[in-house]
Design a protein around this motif. Structure first.
Motif, PDB file in Angstrom:
ATOM      1  N   TRP A  29      87.102 106.823  86.103  1.00 55.41           N
ATOM      2  CA  TRP A  29      85.265 107.148  86.721  1.00 55.41           C
ATOM      3  C   TRP A  29      85.099 107.657  88.507  1.00 55.41           C
ATOM      4  CZ3 TRP A  29      83.190 103.716  90.220  1.00 55.41           C
ATOM      5  CH2 TRP A  29      84.262 102.927  91.450  1.00 55.41           C
ATOM      6  N   ARG A  57      83.622 112.085  78.124  1.00 57.19           N
ATOM      7  CA  ARG A  57      82.752 111.852  77.432  1.00 57.19           C
ATOM      8  C   ARG A  57      83.722 110.752  76.438  1.00 57.19           C
ATOM      9  NH1 ARG A  57      78.828 113.339  74.619  1.00 57.19           N
ATOM     10  NH2 ARG A  57      78.548 115.235  76.209  1.00 57.19           N
ATOM     11  N   GLN A  60      83.232 107.244  76.547  1.00 55.04           N
ATOM     12  CA  GLN A  60      81.825 106.578  76.872  1.00 55.04           C
ATOM     13  C   GLN A  60      81.197 105.086  76.879  1.00 55.04           C
ATOM     14  OE1 GLN A  60      79.043 108.728  72.820  1.00 55.04           O
ATOM     15  NE2 GLN A  60      81.061 109.739  73.307  1.00 55.04           N
ATOM     16  N   HIS A  61      82.078 104.471  75.509  1.00 58.47           N
ATOM     17  CA  HIS A  61      81.799 103.432  75.441  1.00 58.47           C
ATOM     18  C   HIS A  61      82.378 102.153  76.405  1.00 58.47           C
ATOM     19  CE1 HIS A  61      81.485 104.953  71.189  1.00 58.47           C
ATOM     20  NE2 HIS A  61      80.284 104.413  71.458  1.00 58.47           N
ATOM     21  N   TRP A  84      70.750 103.808  73.653  1.00 57.26           N
ATOM     22  CA  TRP A  84      71.750 103.971  72.837  1.00 57.26           C
ATOM     23  C   TRP A  84      72.268 102.713  72.458  1.00 57.26           C
ATOM     24  CZ3 TRP A  84      76.472 104.371  76.709  1.00 57.26           C
ATOM     25  CH2 TRP A  84      77.937 104.814  75.589  1.00 57.26           C
ATOM     26  N   HIS A  95      74.358 114.050  77.907  1.00 58.90           N
ATOM     27  CA  HIS A  95      75.057 114.107  78.876  1.00 58.90           C
ATOM     28  C   HIS A  95      74.679 112.805  80.279  1.00 58.90           C
ATOM     29  CE1 HIS A  95      76.729 117.640  77.657  1.00 58.90           C
ATOM     30  NE2 HIS A  95      75.112 118.842  77.540  1.00 58.90           N
ATOM     31  N   LEU A 113      78.197 111.913  81.417  1.00 55.43           N
ATOM     32  CA  LEU A 113      79.143 112.114  81.100  1.00 55.43           C
ATOM     33  C   LEU A 113      79.441 113.856  80.608  1.00 55.43           C
ATOM     34  CD1 LEU A 113      78.422 110.727  77.539  1.00 55.43           C
ATOM     35  CD2 LEU A 113      79.630 109.837  79.003  1.00 55.43           C
TER      36      LEU A 113
END
Length: 202
Positions: A29, A57, A60-61, A84, A95, A113
């Motif tokens: 990140w 992406r 993402q979680h 979300w 994004h 993302l």
């Protein structure tokens, strides 16, 4: 800096708070946006109404892990927010994710993302623009991972706003020849002729 939007107020987290939340993750990140430019030049440039964190992406979680118990809202184009859920995989068109501790609280972190294939980052604007994920960013002296400034400026180059010009002016003197060449090539491929190119080649 507090900032108001049609979706509520922003009270951006500090880079150190972001590090505290995201450093436990195994996925890469980076702090992005204008703060990434400031981290690259090592000084304050301007005020910021939010703080951006870039994730791939595919990861993402991990945003939900980093901000467990918070509210996460996906920004659906062309300009709406919706909750979300924890089991939803956001589609390629989404994004941005706005995050806050709870209902009515100010927004604190915006997650962005971006795309990847294998070990390469791939621009969502032009799949010809790519680079190894391992070179997508670096880490500041005080331990904040941040997006490479040439990659950040590539995104800002599409339609530069006054603050983007400020960022460009600030980072240009510290660019290496390699960074300049990469940005010229990426801008040319995606946007064609651009006023920044001459200055990058100067």
């Amino acid at each position: 800096m507090m900032r108001r939007t049609v979706f509520g107020t922003w009270d951006p987290a500090s880079p150190s708070e972001v590090v505290g939340r995201f450093s436990r993750l195994e996925s890469p990140w980076w702090v992005a946006g204008g703060l990434a430019i400031e981290l690259a030049v090592g000084r304050r440039i301007r005020s910021h109404g939010d703080i951006d964190v870039l994730l791939l992406r595919r990861d993402q979680h991990v945003a939900q892990q980093a901000m467990a118990g918070w509210q996460w809202w996906a920004a659906d184009p062309p300009g709406s927010l919706r909750p979300w859920t924890s089991d939803e995989v956001l589609p390629p068109g989404v994004h941005d994710i706005w995050c806050r501790p709870g209902p009515g609280d100010p927004w604190r972190i915006q997650v962005m993302l971006d795309e990847s294939r294998g070990q390469e980052w791939v621009s969502r604007r032009d799949p010809r623009v790519r680079r190894p994920i391992s070179t997508l960013g670096t880490t500041s002296a005080d331990g904040v991972p941040f997006l490479a400034p040439e990659v950040q400026l590539y995104y800002k180059a599409r339609t530069p706003r006054p603050k983007d010009e400020v960022d460009f002016d600030a980072v240009l003197p510290v660019f290496t020849d390699q960074q300049r060449l990469w940005l010229v090539d990426a801008i040319t491929k995606t946007y064609g002729p651009h006023p920044w190119i001459k200055r990058l080649q100067g």
